[in-house]
Design a protein around this motif. Structure first.
Motif, PDB file in Angstrom:
ATOM      1  N   ASP A  54      26.209  47.920  33.376  1.00  0.00           N
ATOM      2  CA  ASP A  54      25.914  47.189  32.142  1.00  0.00           C
ATOM      3  C   ASP A  54      24.908  46.071  32.429  1.00  0.00           C
ATOM      4  O   ASP A  54      23.992  45.819  31.639  1.00  0.00           O
ATOM      5  N   ILE A  55      25.087  45.395  33.558  1.00  0.00           N
ATOM      6  CA  ILE A  55      24.161  44.328  33.962  1.00  0.00           C
ATOM      7  C   ILE A  55      22.760  44.899  34.174  1.00  0.00           C
ATOM      8  O   ILE A  55      21.763  44.352  33.685  1.00  0.00           O
ATOM      9  N   LEU A  56      22.680  46.013  34.890  1.00  0.00           N
ATOM     10  CA  LEU A  56      21.385  46.636  35.149  1.00  0.00           C
ATOM     11  C   LEU A  56      20.721  47.082  33.855  1.00  0.00           C
ATOM     12  O   LEU A  56      19.520  46.873  33.650  1.00  0.00           O
ATOM     13  N   ALA A  57      21.505  47.708  32.977  1.00  0.00           N
ATOM     14  CA  ALA A  57      20.950  48.222  31.726  1.00  0.00           C
ATOM     15  C   ALA A  57      20.497  47.083  30.814  1.00  0.00           C
ATOM     16  O   ALA A  57      19.431  47.154  30.187  1.00  0.00           O
ATOM     17  N   PHE A  58      21.303  46.038  30.732  1.00  0.00           N
ATOM     18  CA  PHE A  58      20.977  44.899  29.865  1.00  0.00           C
ATOM     19  C   PHE A  58      19.680  44.236  30.317  1.00  0.00           C
ATOM     20  O   PHE A  58      18.782  43.982  29.510  1.00  0.00           O
ATOM     21  N   GLY A  91      26.362  38.277  42.194  1.00  0.00           N
ATOM     22  CA  GLY A  91      25.188  38.450  43.038  1.00  0.00           C
ATOM     23  C   GLY A  91      24.201  39.422  42.417  1.00  0.00           C
ATOM     24  O   GLY A  91      22.980  39.219  42.470  1.00  0.00           O
ATOM     25  N   LEU A  92      24.729  40.488  41.811  1.00  0.00           N
ATOM     26  CA  LEU A  92      23.869  41.479  41.167  1.00  0.00           C
ATOM     27  C   LEU A  92      23.078  40.858  40.018  1.00  0.00           C
ATOM     28  O   LEU A  92      21.899  41.171  39.824  1.00  0.00           O
ATOM     29  N   LYS A  93      23.715  39.983  39.254  1.00  0.00           N
ATOM     30  CA  LYS A  93      23.008  39.312  38.158  1.00  0.00           C
ATOM     31  C   LYS A  93      21.792  38.555  38.689  1.00  0.00           C
ATOM     32  O   LYS A  93      20.704  38.594  38.099  1.00  0.00           O
ATOM     33  N   ARG A  94      21.980  37.865  39.801  1.00  0.00           N
ATOM     34  CA  ARG A  94      20.871  37.101  40.370  1.00  0.00           C
ATOM     35  C   ARG A  94      19.780  38.029  40.898  1.00  0.00           C
ATOM     36  O   ARG A  94      18.586  37.742  40.764  1.00  0.00           O
ATOM     37  N   LEU A  95      20.191  39.138  41.472  1.00  0.00           N
ATOM     38  CA  LEU A  95      19.216  40.091  41.999  1.00  0.00           C
ATOM     39  C   LEU A  95      18.330  40.641  40.883  1.00  0.00           C
ATOM     40  O   LEU A  95      17.095  40.622  40.988  1.00  0.00           O
ATOM     41  N   VAL A  96      18.943  41.134  39.809  1.00  0.00           N
ATOM     42  CA  VAL A  96      18.140  41.754  38.750  1.00  0.00           C
ATOM     43  C   VAL A  96      17.317  40.713  37.994  1.00  0.00           C
ATOM     44  O   VAL A  96      16.191  40.997  37.560  1.00  0.00           O
ATOM     45  N   ALA A  97      17.861  39.500  37.839  1.00  0.00           N
ATOM     46  CA  ALA A  97      17.105  38.453  37.150  1.00  0.00           C
ATOM     47  C   ALA A  97      15.875  38.051  37.964  1.00  0.00           C
ATOM     48  O   ALA A  97      14.783  37.861  37.416  1.00  0.00           O
ATOM     49  N   MET A  98      16.041  37.938  39.278  1.00  0.00           N
ATOM     50  CA  MET A  98      14.905  37.588  40.134  1.00  0.00           C
ATOM     51  C   MET A  98      13.860  38.701  40.155  1.00  0.00           C
ATOM     52  O   MET A  98      12.654  38.437  40.130  1.00  0.00           O
ATOM     53  N   LEU A  99      14.325  39.939  40.203  1.00  0.00           N
ATOM     54  CA  LEU A  99      13.387  41.061  40.160  1.00  0.00           C
ATOM     55  C   LEU A  99      12.573  41.037  38.869  1.00  0.00           C
ATOM     56  O   LEU A  99      11.368  41.304  38.876  1.00  0.00           O
ATOM     57  N   GLU A 100      13.228  40.719  37.775  1.00  0.00           N
ATOM     58  CA  GLU A 100      12.528  40.660  36.492  1.00  0.00           C
ATOM     59  C   GLU A 100      11.497  39.538  36.479  1.00  0.00           C
ATOM     60  O   GLU A 100      10.384  39.705  35.964  1.00  0.00           O
ATOM     61  N   ILE A 101      11.859  38.402  37.058  1.00  0.00           N
ATOM     62  CA  ILE A 101      10.934  37.272  37.116  1.00  0.00           C
ATOM     63  C   ILE A 101       9.696  37.633  37.942  1.00  0.00           C
ATOM     64  O   ILE A 101       8.558  37.336  37.556  1.00  0.00           O
ATOM     65  N   VAL A 102       9.914  38.276  39.075  1.00  0.00           N
ATOM     66  CA  VAL A 102       8.783  38.687  39.915  1.00  0.00           C
ATOM     67  C   VAL A 102       7.959  39.759  39.200  1.00  0.00           C
ATOM     68  O   VAL A 102       6.727  39.764  39.267  1.00  0.00           O
ATOM     69  N   GLU A 194      12.859  30.175  33.411  1.00  0.00           N
ATOM     70  CA  GLU A 194      13.020  31.504  32.825  1.00  0.00           C
ATOM     71  C   GLU A 194      14.144  32.267  33.522  1.00  0.00           C
ATOM     72  O   GLU A 194      14.882  33.028  32.890  1.00  0.00           O
ATOM     73  N   LEU A 195      14.276  32.051  34.818  1.00  0.00           N
ATOM     74  CA  LEU A 195      15.348  32.696  35.578  1.00  0.00           C
ATOM     75  C   LEU A 195      16.711  32.284  35.029  1.00  0.00           C
ATOM     76  O   LEU A 195      17.601  33.126  34.851  1.00  0.00           O
ATOM     77  N   LYS A 196      16.871  31.006  34.741  1.00  0.00           N
ATOM     78  CA  LYS A 196      18.147  30.525  34.192  1.00  0.00           C
ATOM     79  C   LYS A 196      18.440  31.172  32.845  1.00  0.00           C
ATOM     80  O   LYS A 196      19.588  31.525  32.550  1.00  0.00           O
ATOM     81  N   LYS A 197      17.407  31.358  32.035  1.00  0.00           N
ATOM     82  CA  LYS A 197      17.597  32.005  30.732  1.00  0.00           C
ATOM     83  C   LYS A 197      18.105  33.434  30.908  1.00  0.00           C
ATOM     84  O   LYS A 197      18.986  33.891  30.176  1.00  0.00           O
ATOM     85  N   HIS A 198      17.534  34.136  31.876  1.00  0.00           N
ATOM     86  CA  HIS A 198      17.965  35.514  32.131  1.00  0.00           C
ATOM     87  C   HIS A 198      19.425  35.543  32.586  1.00  0.00           C
ATOM     88  O   HIS A 198      20.205  36.391  32.146  1.00  0.00           O
ATOM     89  N   LEU A 199      19.786  34.625  33.472  1.00  0.00           N
ATOM     90  CA  LEU A 199      21.157  34.587  33.976  1.00  0.00           C
ATOM     91  C   LEU A 199      22.146  34.268  32.856  1.00  0.00           C
ATOM     92  O   LEU A 199      23.226  34.861  32.780  1.00  0.00           O
ATOM     93  N   ASP A 200      21.776  33.347  31.986  1.00  0.00           N
ATOM     94  CA  ASP A 200      22.643  33.008  30.854  1.00  0.00           C
ATOM     95  C   ASP A 200      22.807  34.211  29.921  1.00  0.00           C
ATOM     96  O   ASP A 200      23.909  34.507  29.449  1.00  0.00           O
ATOM     97  N   ALA A 201      21.712  34.907  29.669  1.00  0.00           N
ATOM     98  CA  ALA A 201      21.748  36.049  28.753  1.00  0.00           C
ATOM     99  C   ALA A 201      22.614  37.178  29.290  1.00  0.00           C
ATOM    100  O   ALA A 201      23.238  37.920  28.515  1.00  0.00           O
ATOM    101  N   LEU A 202      22.683  37.314  30.609  1.00  0.00           N
ATOM    102  CA  LEU A 202      23.459  38.399  31.212  1.00  0.00           C
ATOM    103  C   LEU A 202      24.959  38.261  30.955  1.00  0.00           C
ATOM    104  O   LEU A 202      25.718  39.202  31.205  1.00  0.00           O
ATOM    105  N   GLY A 203      25.371  37.128  30.448  1.00  0.00           N
ATOM    106  CA  GLY A 203      26.765  36.972  30.055  1.00  0.00           C
ATOM    107  C   GLY A 203      27.148  37.879  28.898  1.00  0.00           C
ATOM    108  O   GLY A 203      28.335  38.100  28.633  1.00  0.00           O
ATOM    109  N   SER A 204      26.142  38.429  28.217  1.00  0.00           N
ATOM    110  CA  SER A 204      26.385  39.321  27.077  1.00  0.00           C
ATOM    111  C   SER A 204      26.141  40.786  27.426  1.00  0.00           C
ATOM    112  O   SER A 204      25.969  41.618  26.534  1.00  0.00           O
ATOM    113  N   ALA A 205      26.135  41.109  28.718  1.00  0.00           N
ATOM    114  CA  ALA A 205      25.766  42.464  29.150  1.00  0.00           C
ATOM    115  C   ALA A 205      26.842  43.509  28.886  1.00  0.00           C
ATOM    116  O   ALA A 205      26.541  44.704  28.772  1.00  0.00           O
ATOM    117  N   SER A 206      28.089  43.085  28.775  1.00  0.00           N
ATOM    118  CA  SER A 206      29.198  44.040  28.667  1.00  0.00           C
ATOM    119  C   SER A 206      29.010  45.017  27.507  1.00  0.00           C
ATOM    120  O   SER A 206      28.685  44.623  26.390  1.00  0.00           O
TER     121      SER A 206
END
Length: 332
Positions: A54-58, A91-102, A194-206
């Motif tokens: 769900d995290i990856l898809a979101f 940890g996965l949330k941080r990984l995908v958020a950082m990948l998106e930022i890059v 922007e990274l923080k925004k992505h991490l906050d948004a991932l709270g709605s991934a379920s």
């Protein structure tokens, strides 16, 4: 996906893998390898694998780094990321958020993955350490301290880089001589808010994969049954190869798939009422906790029992066993 894993574990994850692949359009083999990497590197267990996807898809839908791209790249990235102390779905949330930022500052997902991999692999390198020393910063000590405290190692690397360069990114090559590492670090340095925004948004991934699957298949019984049949064929083939009797395990797989289908239908029923499902969930869990004063403080803090009860109620609603989600609550 069976690399060193018991067949039971593989089959437990198989429904999640199959549904995620169908919902995202990714290759099932890539999704399976991703599941294996998440389990091996980040320690994500079978019961948390749906949450992980769900995290990856979101995140894939939120930006340019799509889930099918993540599935292709994560098996190579996850081990190096985990080596820096990142674990679990957080940890996965941080990984995908950082990948998106890059990815925001690169031409392709593959290029973003390469740039980020260079950061992971060279952050502790001799050249980087020596260059930081010119600014009186022991970067290895700083990163080690963060890791021991359970903090974000990459974020510390970004902070210490800012400290050394005082925000002057034209001097970035003085610390990071590798071009790809420079590109990755520049993206992180300029987009931390922007990274923080992505991490906050991932709270709605379920529930992201379930919603995507329902949209693609029309949430029809026939499509669910087709998915079940395909998984049965795969599981049976695995059983033939292993020479083991898998009927009990296959029954568990079928039960889990049927439960997933019922839960999704329950969610659809809640959405169809015009009321936000999250509002239903909050009220249900509040009532459940009040009806169960015997629950311990830890259970109330985590909400595990209330969450399970709500999911069971969704399944009952989806199967038509109850007409209202609150009918599942015990009456006193």
């Amino acid at each position: 996906m069976a690399s060193g894993r018991s067949l039971e574990v593989v089959l437990a994850v198989l429904p999640t893998v199959a549904r995620t692949a169908q919902a995202s359009g990714a290759e099932m083999s890539d999704i399976a390898l991703t599941a294996d990497a998440l389990a091996n590197s980040l320690g994500i267990t079978a019961d948390k694998m749906q949450e992980a996807f769900d995290i990856l898809a979101f995140e894939g839908k939120a930006g340019k780094f799509e889930l099918k791209d993540m599935a292709a790249e994560l098996p190579a990235i996850a081990p190096a990321f985990a080596a820096l102390g990142y674990k679990g779905t957080e940890g996965l949330k941080r990984l995908v958020a950082m990948l998106e930022i890059v990815r925001n500052q690169t031409g392709s997902s593959a290029e973003a993955a390469t740039n980020f991999s260079n950061i992971l692999q060279k952050a502790y390198g001799n050249e980087v350490a020596n260059n930081f020393k010119k600014y009186n910063i022991d970067i290895r000590r700083e990163l080690d301290r963060t890791r021991k405290e359970g903090g974000d190692v990459i974020e510390t690397l970004v902070e210490q880089t800012n400290k050394a360069l005082k925000g002057d990114l034209s001097k970035l090559p003085l610390i990071f001589t590798d071009i790809q590492m420079q590109q990755g670090m520049r993206a992180l340095l300029t987009q931390m808010p922007e990274l923080k925004k992505h991490l906050d948004a991932l709270g709605s991934a379920s529930g992201t994969v379930a919603r995507d699957f329902a949209q693609i298949t029309g949430d029809s019984e026939g499509n669910w049954q087709q998915l079940i049949n395909n998984i049965q064929k795969t599981a049976t083939a695995l059983g033939d190869l292993s020479g083991r009797a898998l009927n009990p395990t296959l029954e568990k797989v079928n039960d889990r798939l049927s439960d997933m289908m019922a839960v999704d239908k329950g969610y659809e029923a809640l959405r169809g009422s015009g009321r936000d499902p999250l509002s239903y969930a909050a009220e249900f869990k509040d009532r459940f906790n009040k009806q169960h004063p015997e629950l311990g403080m830890f259970d109330r803090f985590t909400g595990a029992s209330a969450e399970k009860a709500f999911r069971d109620a969704l399944a009952q609603l989806g199967r038509g066993e109850i007409k209202n989600i609150f009918d599942a609550l015990q009456t006193k």
